[in-house]
Design a protein around this motif. Structure first.
Motif, PDB file in Angstrom:
ATOM      1  N   ALA A  38       0.834  -1.209   0.000  1.00 25.70           N
ATOM      2  CA  ALA A  38       0.000   0.000   0.000  1.00 25.70           C
ATOM      3  C   ALA A  38       0.865   1.255   0.000  1.00 25.70           C
ATOM      4  N   GLU A  39       1.972   1.224   0.727  1.00 26.44           N
ATOM      5  CA  GLU A  39       2.890   2.369   0.760  1.00 26.44           C
ATOM      6  C   GLU A  39       3.522   2.610  -0.615  1.00 26.44           C
ATOM      7  N   VAL A  40       3.934   1.528  -1.277  1.00 25.18           N
ATOM      8  CA  VAL A  40       4.499   1.657  -2.629  1.00 25.18           C
ATOM      9  C   VAL A  40       3.433   2.174  -3.589  1.00 25.18           C
ATOM     10  N   ASP A  41       2.227   1.639  -3.508  1.00 22.81           N
ATOM     11  CA  ASP A  41       1.141   2.108  -4.373  1.00 22.81           C
ATOM     12  C   ASP A  41       0.891   3.605  -4.167  1.00 22.81           C
ATOM     13  N   ARG A  42       0.893   4.047  -2.911  1.00 17.90           N
ATOM     14  CA  ARG A  42       0.659   5.454  -2.601  1.00 17.90           C
ATOM     15  C   ARG A  42       1.783   6.340  -3.163  1.00 17.90           C
ATOM     16  N   LEU A  43       3.040   5.912  -2.974  1.00 17.01           N
ATOM     17  CA  LEU A  43       4.163   6.707  -3.476  1.00 17.01           C
ATOM     18  C   LEU A  43       4.186   6.779  -4.997  1.00 17.01           C
ATOM     19  N   VAL A  44       3.975   5.650  -5.652  1.00 17.61           N
ATOM     20  CA  VAL A  44       3.986   5.642  -7.120  1.00 17.61           C
ATOM     21  C   VAL A  44       2.827   6.477  -7.659  1.00 17.61           C
ATOM     22  N   ALA A  45       1.663   6.394  -7.031  1.00 16.86           N
ATOM     23  CA  ALA A  45       0.528   7.217  -7.462  1.00 16.86           C
ATOM     24  C   ALA A  45       0.824   8.698  -7.272  1.00 16.86           C
ATOM     25  N   LYS A  46       1.487   9.051  -6.171  1.00 20.58           N
ATOM     26  CA  LYS A  46       1.853  10.450  -5.921  1.00 20.58           C
ATOM     27  C   LYS A  46       2.815  10.960  -6.990  1.00 20.58           C
ATOM     28  N   TRP A  47       3.848  10.158  -7.304  1.00 19.07           N
ATOM     29  CA  TRP A  47       4.825  10.568  -8.325  1.00 19.07           C
ATOM     30  C   TRP A  47       4.179  10.603  -9.707  1.00 19.07           C
ATOM     31  N   THR A  48       3.260   9.685  -9.978  1.00 14.88           N
ATOM     32  CA  THR A  48       2.562   9.681 -11.266  1.00 14.88           C
ATOM     33  C   THR A  48       1.709  10.934 -11.412  1.00 14.88           C
ATOM     34  N   ALA A  49       1.037  11.327 -10.351  1.00 15.99           N
ATOM     35  CA  ALA A  49       0.231  12.555 -10.396  1.00 15.99           C
ATOM     36  C   ALA A  49       1.117  13.773 -10.664  1.00 15.99           C
ATOM     37  N   LYS A  50       2.303  13.801 -10.056  1.00 15.94           N
ATOM     38  CA  LYS A  50       3.228  14.917 -10.305  1.00 15.94           C
ATOM     39  C   LYS A  50       3.732  14.895 -11.742  1.00 15.94           C
ATOM     40  N   ALA A  51       4.021  13.699 -12.263  1.00 14.80           N
ATOM     41  CA  ALA A  51       4.572  13.594 -13.614  1.00 14.80           C
ATOM     42  C   ALA A  51       3.543  13.902 -14.683  1.00 14.80           C
ATOM     43  N   THR A  52       2.287  13.593 -14.415  1.00 18.15           N
ATOM     44  CA  THR A  52       1.244  13.815 -15.416  1.00 18.15           C
ATOM     45  C   THR A  52       0.558  15.167 -15.269  1.00 18.15           C
ATOM     46  N   ALA A  53       1.007  15.952 -14.304  1.00 19.44           N
ATOM     47  CA  ALA A  53       0.404  17.275 -14.115  1.00 19.44           C
ATOM     48  C   ALA A  53       0.633  18.119 -15.369  1.00 19.44           C
ATOM     49  N   PRO A  54      -0.366  18.874 -15.792  1.00 23.72           N
ATOM     50  CA  PRO A  54      -0.188  19.694 -16.993  1.00 23.72           C
ATOM     51  C   PRO A  54       0.830  20.807 -16.747  1.00 23.72           C
TER      52      PRO A  54
ATOM     53  N   GLY B 115       3.307   3.459 -16.280  1.00 19.91           N
ATOM     54  CA  GLY B 115       4.026   4.188 -17.315  1.00 19.91           C
ATOM     55  C   GLY B 115       5.445   4.584 -16.976  1.00 19.91           C
ATOM     56  N   TRP B 116       5.987   4.135 -15.861  1.00 21.32           N
ATOM     57  CA  TRP B 116       7.353   4.461 -15.476  1.00 21.32           C
ATOM     58  C   TRP B 116       8.312   3.416 -16.040  1.00 21.32           C
ATOM     59  N   GLU B 117       9.557   3.798 -16.204  1.00 24.14           N
ATOM     60  CA  GLU B 117      10.606   2.874 -16.631  1.00 24.14           C
ATOM     61  C   GLU B 117      11.675   2.836 -15.555  1.00 24.14           C
ATOM     62  N   LEU B 118      12.309   1.685 -15.419  1.00 24.71           N
ATOM     63  CA  LEU B 118      13.364   1.509 -14.433  1.00 24.71           C
ATOM     64  C   LEU B 118      14.624   2.225 -14.892  1.00 24.71           C
ATOM     65  N   ARG B 119      15.226   2.990 -14.007  1.00 27.50           N
ATOM     66  CA  ARG B 119      16.514   3.633 -14.242  1.00 27.50           C
ATOM     67  C   ARG B 119      17.582   2.810 -13.542  1.00 27.50           C
ATOM     68  N   PRO B 120      18.855   3.097 -13.802  1.00 25.80           N
ATOM     69  CA  PRO B 120      19.903   2.380 -13.069  1.00 25.80           C
ATOM     70  C   PRO B 120      19.673   2.518 -11.562  1.00 25.80           C
ATOM     71  N   SER B 121      19.480   1.404 -10.892  1.00 26.86           N
ATOM     72  CA  SER B 121      19.102   1.423  -9.481  1.00 26.86           C
ATOM     73  C   SER B 121      19.921   0.445  -8.670  1.00 26.86           C
ATOM     74  N   ASP B 122      20.071   0.764  -7.420  1.00 32.24           N
ATOM     75  CA  ASP B 122      20.646  -0.154  -6.445  1.00 32.24           C
ATOM     76  C   ASP B 122      19.529  -0.490  -5.464  1.00 32.24           C
ATOM     77  N   PRO B 123      18.911  -1.667  -5.587  1.00 31.96           N
ATOM     78  CA  PRO B 123      17.755  -1.983  -4.743  1.00 31.96           C
ATOM     79  C   PRO B 123      18.090  -2.033  -3.256  1.00 31.96           C
ATOM     80  N   GLU B 124      19.377  -2.052  -2.901  1.00 30.51           N
ATOM     81  CA  GLU B 124      19.765  -1.994  -1.497  1.00 30.51           C
ATOM     82  C   GLU B 124      19.488  -0.611  -0.910  1.00 30.51           C
ATOM     83  N   LYS B 125      19.424   0.420  -1.783  1.00 28.78           N
ATOM     84  CA  LYS B 125      19.210   1.793  -1.322  1.00 28.78           C
ATOM     85  C   LYS B 125      17.869   2.344  -1.774  1.00 28.78           C
ATOM     86  N   SER B 126      17.604   2.269  -3.066  1.00 29.15           N
ATOM     87  CA  SER B 126      16.358   2.822  -3.612  1.00 29.15           C
ATOM     88  C   SER B 126      16.159   2.321  -5.030  1.00 29.15           C
TER      89      SER B 126
END
Length: 180
Positions: A109-125, A160-171
């Motif tokens: 639920a926390e991941v869903d909330r964060l991704v939805a928040k970032w998606t709303a920011k990214a899709t803002a006109p 609609g997001w794509e994975l960037r170079p990530s270190d799953p140990e951190k983020s």
């Protein structure tokens, strides 16, 4: 899943992308107590670094007017200093982590909330004379510890997001592909 190594994506071991094991209760309580004792010191240190950086910035304003390389180096220094001070160390345990340790549904639920928040920011006109909507985001390990980085990637790619170079140990870093 995928990891960034040697300037290309490669398949990494799944041990980094799955949920981390549940920590013992005594360890969580000890880390929470240490966090409570540590936070005032951390806040004072952050304020001291901010004031020190502000004083140095004001004192060297003359140099930055002449030298653009100094200005860029000073900006990098400020980003590193503030980035380290205004994020909690990984050993810190927050109340929510202590309360919901081992509850995968809470972390999903926390991941869903964060991704939805970032998606709303990214899709803002785009609004004229304002900054453009964000195109990159970072989901901290604290948010997906109980469900794993693979769940972040699945949830984000579905929106609609794509994975960037990530270190799953951190983020897990994501990029909004529609921004380009």
């Amino acid at each position: 899943m995928y990891e960034y190594k040697n300037s290309e994506f490669v398949v990494s071991g799944t041990e980094h992308w799955v949920a981390w094991p549940v920590r013992p209760r005594w360890q969580l309580v000890a880390r929470f107590a240490a966090t409570v004792l540590f936070l005032p010191f951390w806040a004072v240190l952050g304020i001291a670094i901010f004031l020190g950086t502000l004083a140095i910035g004001l004192a060297t304003e003359v140099i930055t007017a002449v030298s653009s390389s100094y200005d860029k180096a000073f900006d990098r220094f400020m980003d590193k200093a503030f980035g380290r001070v205004f994020t909690l160390p990984r050993w810190c345990v927050l109340w929510s982590e202590m309360r919901y340790e081992g509850d995968a549904a809470y972390y999903r639920a926390e991941v869903d909330r964060l991704v939805a928040k970032w998606t709303a920011k990214a899709t803002a006109p785009y609004v004229r004379n304002k900054s453009r909507p964000i195109s990159e985001c970072e989901i901290p390990r604290r948010a997906y510890r109980g469900c794993g980085g693979h769940y972040v990637v699945q949830t984000a790619t579905a929106q609609g997001w794509e994975l960037r170079p990530s270190d799953p140990e951190k983020s897990v870093r994501l990029w909004w592909s529609a921004s380009s």
